[in-house]
Design an enzyme around this catalytic site. Structure first.
Site, PDB file in Angstrom:
ATOM      1  N   GLU A 226     -18.687  11.933  36.172  1.00  0.00           N
ATOM      2  CA  GLU A 226     -20.278  12.075  35.950  1.00  0.00           C
ATOM      3  C   GLU A 226     -20.656  11.078  34.998  1.00  0.00           C
ATOM      4  O   GLU A 226     -20.258  10.779  33.804  1.00  0.00           O
ATOM      5  CB  GLU A 226     -20.506  13.400  35.266  1.00  0.00           C
ATOM      6  CG  GLU A 226     -20.000  14.559  36.020  1.00  0.00           C
ATOM      7  CD  GLU A 226     -20.800  15.712  36.135  1.00  0.00           C
ATOM      8  OE1 GLU A 226     -20.896  16.473  37.231  1.00  0.00           O
ATOM      9  OE2 GLU A 226     -21.308  16.274  35.127  1.00  0.00           O
ATOM     10  N   CYS A 261     -28.076  11.714  30.201  1.00  0.00           N
ATOM     11  CA  CYS A 261     -27.860  10.902  31.365  1.00  0.00           C
ATOM     12  C   CYS A 261     -28.950  10.859  32.453  1.00  0.00           C
ATOM     13  O   CYS A 261     -29.030   9.894  32.994  1.00  0.00           O
ATOM     14  CB  CYS A 261     -26.523  11.569  32.081  1.00  0.00           C
ATOM     15  SG  CYS A 261     -26.718  13.344  32.200  1.00  0.00           S
TER      16      CYS A 261
HETATM   17  P1  NAD Z   1     -17.823   6.523  27.270  1.00  0.00           P
HETATM   18  O1  NAD Z   1     -17.585   6.204  28.543  1.00  0.00           O
HETATM   19  O2  NAD Z   1     -17.826   5.494  25.991  1.00  0.00           O
HETATM   20  O3  NAD Z   1     -16.880   7.496  26.604  1.00  0.00           O
HETATM   21  C1  NAD Z   1     -16.697   8.788  27.290  1.00  0.00           C
HETATM   22  C2  NAD Z   1     -15.426   9.364  27.001  1.00  0.00           C
HETATM   23  O4  NAD Z   1     -14.603   8.421  27.373  1.00  0.00           O
HETATM   24  C3  NAD Z   1     -15.184   9.543  25.505  1.00  0.00           C
HETATM   25  O5  NAD Z   1     -14.199  10.775  25.291  1.00  0.00           O
HETATM   26  C4  NAD Z   1     -14.143   8.375  25.160  1.00  0.00           C
HETATM   27  O6  NAD Z   1     -13.405   8.441  23.754  1.00  0.00           O
HETATM   28  C5  NAD Z   1     -13.402   8.120  26.469  1.00  0.00           C
HETATM   29  N1  NAD Z   1     -12.822   7.110  26.701  1.00  0.00           N
HETATM   30  C6  NAD Z   1     -13.308   5.726  26.237  1.00  0.00           C
HETATM   31  N2  NAD Z   1     -12.443   4.565  26.723  1.00  0.00           N
HETATM   32  C7  NAD Z   1     -11.365   5.216  27.256  1.00  0.00           C
HETATM   33  C8  NAD Z   1     -10.440   4.796  28.288  1.00  0.00           C
HETATM   34  N3  NAD Z   1     -10.147   3.779  28.220  1.00  0.00           N
HETATM   35  N4  NAD Z   1      -9.613   5.629  28.751  1.00  0.00           N
HETATM   36  C9  NAD Z   1      -9.999   6.961  28.623  1.00  0.00           C
HETATM   37  N5  NAD Z   1     -10.903   7.643  27.989  1.00  0.00           N
HETATM   38  C10 NAD Z   1     -11.707   6.814  27.306  1.00  0.00           C
HETATM   39  O7  NAD Z   1     -19.360   7.328  27.298  1.00  0.00           O
HETATM   40  P2  NAD Z   1     -20.133   8.047  26.221  1.00  0.00           P
HETATM   41  O8  NAD Z   1     -20.730   6.900  25.453  1.00  0.00           O
HETATM   42  O9  NAD Z   1     -19.315   9.050  25.503  1.00  0.00           O
HETATM   43  O10 NAD Z   1     -21.152   8.788  27.010  1.00  0.00           O
HETATM   44  C11 NAD Z   1     -22.520   8.191  27.365  1.00  0.00           C
HETATM   45  C12 NAD Z   1     -22.540   7.776  28.820  1.00  0.00           C
HETATM   46  O11 NAD Z   1     -22.160   8.965  29.510  1.00  0.00           O
HETATM   47  C13 NAD Z   1     -23.820   7.367  29.296  1.00  0.00           C
HETATM   48  O12 NAD Z   1     -24.000   6.349  30.450  1.00  0.00           O
HETATM   49  C14 NAD Z   1     -24.548   8.784  29.934  1.00  0.00           C
HETATM   50  O13 NAD Z   1     -25.275   8.377  31.070  1.00  0.00           O
HETATM   51  C15 NAD Z   1     -23.178   9.471  30.587  1.00  0.00           C
HETATM   52  N6  NAD Z   1     -23.311  10.804  30.816  1.00  0.00           N
HETATM   53  C16 NAD Z   1     -23.328  11.138  32.041  1.00  0.00           C
HETATM   54  C17 NAD Z   1     -23.394  12.540  32.479  1.00  0.00           C
HETATM   55  C18 NAD Z   1     -23.650  13.039  33.796  1.00  0.00           C
HETATM   56  O14 NAD Z   1     -23.733  14.247  33.983  1.00  0.00           O
HETATM   57  N7  NAD Z   1     -23.797  12.213  34.771  1.00  0.00           N
HETATM   58  C19 NAD Z   1     -23.682  13.436  31.232  1.00  0.00           C
HETATM   59  C20 NAD Z   1     -23.529  13.002  30.020  1.00  0.00           C
HETATM   60  C21 NAD Z   1     -23.531  11.523  29.798  1.00  0.00           C
END
Ligand code: NAD
Length: 454
Positions: A226, A261
């Site tokens: 997502e 999001c």
């Molecule tokens: P992010 O990708 O930076 O991090 C998400 C998660 O992934 C965190 O727990 C982080 O620690 C982990 N992570 C980071 N690098 C990783 C790796 N290399 N391997 C495994 N895990 C790793 O995203 P964010 O800043 O937490 O969230 C914001 C983003 O999420 C925005 O783009 C937003 O639109 C999206 N989002 C989407 C939805 C949806 O339902 N479509 C809902 C909420 C947020």
């Protein structure tokens, strides 16, 4: 790991990060305990989640204050999120037994046939910080109800909330051998990718989602993503109450400090109502109360991550350099914390990052369009496909546009909303797979086909 309050930039807590070794220990614990959880009846598992549902209400004050202190979300919106999460849990409580029940397909004749839904096993729930309860609940509740074990990795910006979730699940009867929080940053998430898990459910950015999908591809297990969006809102010239449409659009842009999001990230307005819309939007944006998220009157708090300030200022500079005009806001607020004034830009176009790259902040560009065909072309000119909104008096005219949009969700006269009863899914770079609705219950189980010859 230090937990920082984005409104004050103060360290409010220190937590112990997991190591690769402790993540593995948690995995082994859950691997050993999952079968017993799966062997319980759905009703027993529902009873635990029912207690969790009640606990969220009982402890809402401390939960909301914790969430606001680590994310900067205005306090009222933290309460709203908890209420919303309870609404989703209620949906799962009411619907799970029905969708996980075995299904008889052929009940007569030589060979009888049925489908039984079995858990996937142990899944990773790697989660985002912007709505930790909502996006978490979408995954770990149906996963647990389906009989899975869960390794839940909250975002490093929502760790205290993740630990509250764990505490309340344990208090509600979910065994420690079934649910474990993994504390840490991206590296801790990567360790989960190295374990032999049975499913990966990720909420976050396209960049990380793609990395995860590539890493786990060879495991041949479900991988749901997502991801982000660049969601458009289009105002047709037949709308009757332009102030109300501008108010709805503004809320869609700035709610949760613009970090949703499905936030409204770009606005297209048809010529006939363009001036009136821009005037009303800007006037209402001026009146927004930006300030301490703990204050009940605050409508916009700080951004959650310090780096996001520079990122948004960069998008605004890029747009201005290419001819955009800032009608209001767009500067860093002169106080401690990661505050930016909500910004309204016009004379924008798709050469500008502001109109093509996810902003994730309370800033928006408003672009004038001639007709529906131009709006459809611009709305579709994006790598993302999460949601799109159309405001019009006529459903027929709006539907004509909505049919042409390649997004998982479309809205007529509303925006920036999610329903537990409908599938939540993104297309293109906005994701893969879905949560919520009956499909989001079935996403956490696998069918087994029985051929039975009595
Ligand atoms: P992010 O990708 O930076 O991090 C998400 C998660 O992934 C965190 O727990 C982080 O620690 C982990 N992570 C980071 N690098 C990783 C790796 N290399 N391997 C495994 N895990 C790793 O995203 P964010 O800043 O937490 O969230 C914001 C983003 O999420 C925005 O783009 C937003 O639109 C999206 N989002 C989407 C939805 C949806 O339902 N479509 C809902 C909420 C947020």
């Amino acid at each position: 790991m230090q937990i920082i309050n984005p409104a004050s930039e103060e360290v409010i807590a220190e937590v112990t990060e997991d190591t690769q070794e402790t993540v593995k220990e948690k995995y082994e614990l859950v691997r050993a305990g999952q079968a017993a959880w799966a062997a319980r009846t759905v009703e027993e598992r529902l009873a635990c989640i029912g207690k969790f549902y009640a606990a969220l209400e009982e402890e809402k004050k401390v939960l909301a204050e914790t969430l606001t202190s680590e994310s900067g979300k205005p306090l009222q919106q933290s309460y709203n999120e908890l209420n919303g999460a309870r609404g989703r849990i209620k949906f799962f409580l009411d619907n799970t037994a029905r969708w996980l029940a075995e299904e008889w397909i052929v009940t007569e004749g030589a060979t009888r046939e049925k489908i039984v839904y079995e858990p996937l096993g142990i899944i990773a729930n790697i989660s985002a910080w912007n709505y930790p309860y909502l996006v978490g609940v979408n995954v770990f509740i149906p996963a647990l109800l389906g009989g899975n074990g869960v390794l839940y990795k909250p975002s490093e910006y929502a760790t205290l909330t993740g630990l509250h979730i764990q505490r309340l699940l344990y208090k509600s009867g979910v065994p420690e051998e079934v649910f474990a929080v993994v504390v840490g940053k991206g590296t801790a998430g990567e360790w989960l990718l190295q374990l032999p898990l049975d499913g990966y459910f990720f909420t976050g950015s396209y960049r990380t989602g793609r990395f995860i999908a590539e890493r786990v591809a060879g495991k041949m297990v479900p991988c749901q993503l997502e991801l982000g969006g660049k969601d458009p809102l289009y105002v047709m010239d037949d709308v009757s109450n332009i102030e109300a449409v501008a108010a709805a659009a503004l809320e869609g842009v700035v709610y949760n400090n613009g970090q949703s999001c499905c936030a409204v990230e770009r606005i297209y307005v048809q010529e006939g109502v363009y001036d009136a819309f821009v005037l009303s939007y800007t006037e209402q944006a001026r009146r927004l109360v930006v300030g301490d998220p703990m204050e009940g009157t605050t409508e916009v708090g700080p951004l959650t991550r310090s780096g996001q300030l520079e990122f948004l200022l960069g998008q605004i500079d890029d747009a201005v350099a290419k001819g955009a005009k800032v009608l209001f806001g767009g500067h860093r607020v002169d106080r401690r914390g990661y505050f930016i004034e909500p910004a309204v830009l016009v004379d924008v176009d798709h050469r500008m990052k502001l109109m093509t790259e996810e902003s994730f902040g309370p800033v928006v560009g408003i672009q004038r369009v001639k007709d529906d065909a131009e709006a459809v072309a611009l709305m579709g000119d994006t790598e993302y496909g999460l949601t799109a909104a159309v405001y019009s008096k006529s459903f027929e005219r709006a539907e004509q546009v909505m049919r042409q949009l390649n997004t998982g969700t479309v809205y007529w006269n509303c925006c920036d909303r999610v329903s537990a009863a409908l599938p939540w899914s993104g297309r293109k770079h906005s994701g893969l797979g879905m949560t919520l609705s009956y499909q989001g219950i079935r996403a956490f189980v696998q069918p087994k086909a029985y051929h039975i010859r009595p």
